[in-house]
Design a protein around this motif. Structure first.
Motif, PDB file in Angstrom:
ATOM      1  N   ASN A  32      60.445  34.355  45.486  1.00  0.00           N
ATOM      2  CA  ASN A  32      59.739  34.237  46.766  1.00  0.00           C
ATOM      3  C   ASN A  32      60.567  33.550  47.846  1.00  0.00           C
ATOM      4  N   ALA A  33      61.233  32.463  47.500  1.00  0.00           N
ATOM      5  CA  ALA A  33      62.038  31.745  48.501  1.00  0.00           C
ATOM      6  C   ALA A  33      63.182  32.624  49.010  1.00  0.00           C
ATOM      7  N   GLU A  34      63.776  33.394  48.123  1.00  0.00           N
ATOM      8  CA  GLU A  34      64.871  34.288  48.528  1.00  0.00           C
ATOM      9  C   GLU A  34      64.352  35.420  49.410  1.00  0.00           C
ATOM     10  N   ILE A  35      63.174  35.924  49.097  1.00  0.00           N
ATOM     11  CA  ILE A  35      62.558  36.964  49.925  1.00  0.00           C
ATOM     12  C   ILE A  35      62.267  36.415  51.316  1.00  0.00           C
ATOM     13  N   ALA A  36      61.751  35.205  51.373  1.00  0.00           N
ATOM     14  CA  ALA A  36      61.454  34.574  52.663  1.00  0.00           C
ATOM     15  C   ALA A  36      62.713  34.466  53.518  1.00  0.00           C
ATOM     16  N   ILE A  37      63.802  34.063  52.911  1.00  0.00           N
ATOM     17  CA  ILE A  37      65.067  33.952  53.654  1.00  0.00           C
ATOM     18  C   ILE A  37      65.546  35.325  54.115  1.00  0.00           C
ATOM     19  N   ALA A  38      65.491  36.299  53.212  1.00  0.00           N
ATOM     20  CA  ALA A  38      65.972  37.640  53.537  1.00  0.00           C
ATOM     21  C   ALA A  38      65.183  38.272  54.685  1.00  0.00           C
ATOM     22  N   LEU A  39      63.885  38.017  54.728  1.00  0.00           N
ATOM     23  CA  LEU A  39      63.033  38.632  55.748  1.00  0.00           C
ATOM     24  C   LEU A  39      62.762  37.715  56.932  1.00  0.00           C
ATOM     25  N   ARG A  40      63.269  36.480  56.849  1.00  0.00           N
ATOM     26  CA  ARG A  40      63.087  35.492  57.920  1.00  0.00           C
ATOM     27  C   ARG A  40      61.606  35.226  58.204  1.00  0.00           C
ATOM     28  N   ILE A  41      60.874  35.012  57.106  1.00  0.00           N
ATOM     29  CA  ILE A  41      59.467  34.669  57.197  1.00  0.00           C
ATOM     30  C   ILE A  41      59.217  33.487  56.275  1.00  0.00           C
ATOM     31  N   GLY A  42      58.062  32.873  56.395  1.00  0.00           N
ATOM     32  CA  GLY A  42      57.733  31.743  55.556  1.00  0.00           C
ATOM     33  C   GLY A  42      57.395  32.169  54.135  1.00  0.00           C
ATOM     34  N   GLU A  43      57.582  31.244  53.217  1.00  0.00           N
ATOM     35  CA  GLU A  43      57.292  31.537  51.819  1.00  0.00           C
ATOM     36  C   GLU A  43      55.798  31.801  51.606  1.00  0.00           C
ATOM     37  N   ALA A  44      54.946  31.134  52.364  1.00  0.00           N
ATOM     38  CA  ALA A  44      53.506  31.394  52.269  1.00  0.00           C
ATOM     39  C   ALA A  44      53.187  32.827  52.699  1.00  0.00           C
ATOM     40  N   THR A  45      53.894  33.313  53.704  1.00  0.00           N
ATOM     41  CA  THR A  45      53.701  34.688  54.154  1.00  0.00           C
ATOM     42  C   THR A  45      54.151  35.670  53.082  1.00  0.00           C
ATOM     43  N   VAL A  46      55.241  35.351  52.408  1.00  0.00           N
ATOM     44  CA  VAL A  46      55.704  36.192  51.296  1.00  0.00           C
ATOM     45  C   VAL A  46      54.613  36.270  50.232  1.00  0.00           C
ATOM     46  N   LYS A  47      54.031  35.131  49.890  1.00  0.00           N
ATOM     47  CA  LYS A  47      52.974  35.108  48.872  1.00  0.00           C
ATOM     48  C   LYS A  47      51.784  35.956  49.304  1.00  0.00           C
ATOM     49  N   THR A  48      51.446  35.910  50.583  1.00  0.00           N
ATOM     50  CA  THR A  48      50.351  36.735  51.098  1.00  0.00           C
ATOM     51  C   THR A  48      50.675  38.216  50.937  1.00  0.00           C
ATOM     52  N   HIS A  49      51.898  38.600  51.307  1.00  0.00           N
ATOM     53  CA  HIS A  49      52.304  40.005  51.154  1.00  0.00           C
ATOM     54  C   HIS A  49      52.279  40.426  49.688  1.00  0.00           C
ATOM     55  N   ILE A  50      52.736  39.561  48.813  1.00  0.00           N
ATOM     56  CA  ILE A  50      52.730  39.878  47.383  1.00  0.00           C
ATOM     57  C   ILE A  50      51.298  40.042  46.886  1.00  0.00           C
ATOM     58  N   ASN A  51      50.423  39.123  47.234  1.00  0.00           N
ATOM     59  CA  ASN A  51      49.026  39.218  46.802  1.00  0.00           C
ATOM     60  C   ASN A  51      48.371  40.500  47.315  1.00  0.00           C
ATOM     61  N   ASN A  52      48.613  40.836  48.576  1.00  0.00           N
ATOM     62  CA  ASN A  52      48.044  42.061  49.143  1.00  0.00           C
ATOM     63  C   ASN A  52      48.602  43.295  48.445  1.00  0.00           C
ATOM     64  N   THR A  53      49.901  43.286  48.191  1.00  0.00           N
ATOM     65  CA  THR A  53      50.549  44.421  47.525  1.00  0.00           C
ATOM     66  C   THR A  53      50.021  44.589  46.110  1.00  0.00           C
TER      67      THR A  53
END
Length: 79
Positions: A32-53
């Motif tokens: 998740n932290a690496e995804i956040a860096i790659a997409l330039r978004i917060g880690e909480a936002t990554v978790k939201t996208h993962i949960n929705n997906t």
């Protein structure tokens, strides 16, 4: 007469572009932290996208999500 560009194909299961991006990065083995860096978004936002997906594709875990991505042609195994 010129050909009009074709509209992009819709993603399966109503996935958004961002959800597909996150899914591809999961399939690449990023955390998740690496995804956040790659997409330039917060880690909480990554978790939201993962949960929705995961909810949209009925995935229980990352292995299910990766299998889904491979089967739908959204990602390819590395190597």
């Amino acid at each position: 007469m010129t050909d009009a560009p074709e509209p992009p194909a819709p993603h399966p299961d109503r996935l958004t572009d961002r959800e597909v991006q996150v899914l591809r990065l999961i399939a690449d083995g990023l955390h998740n932290a690496e995804i956040a860096i790659a997409l330039r978004i917060g880690e909480a936002t990554v978790k939201t996208h993962i949960n929705n997906t995961f909810a949209k594709i009925n995935a229980r875990n990352r292995a299910d999500a990766v299998r889904y991505a491979y089967q739908r042609g959204l990602a390819e195994p590395l190597g």
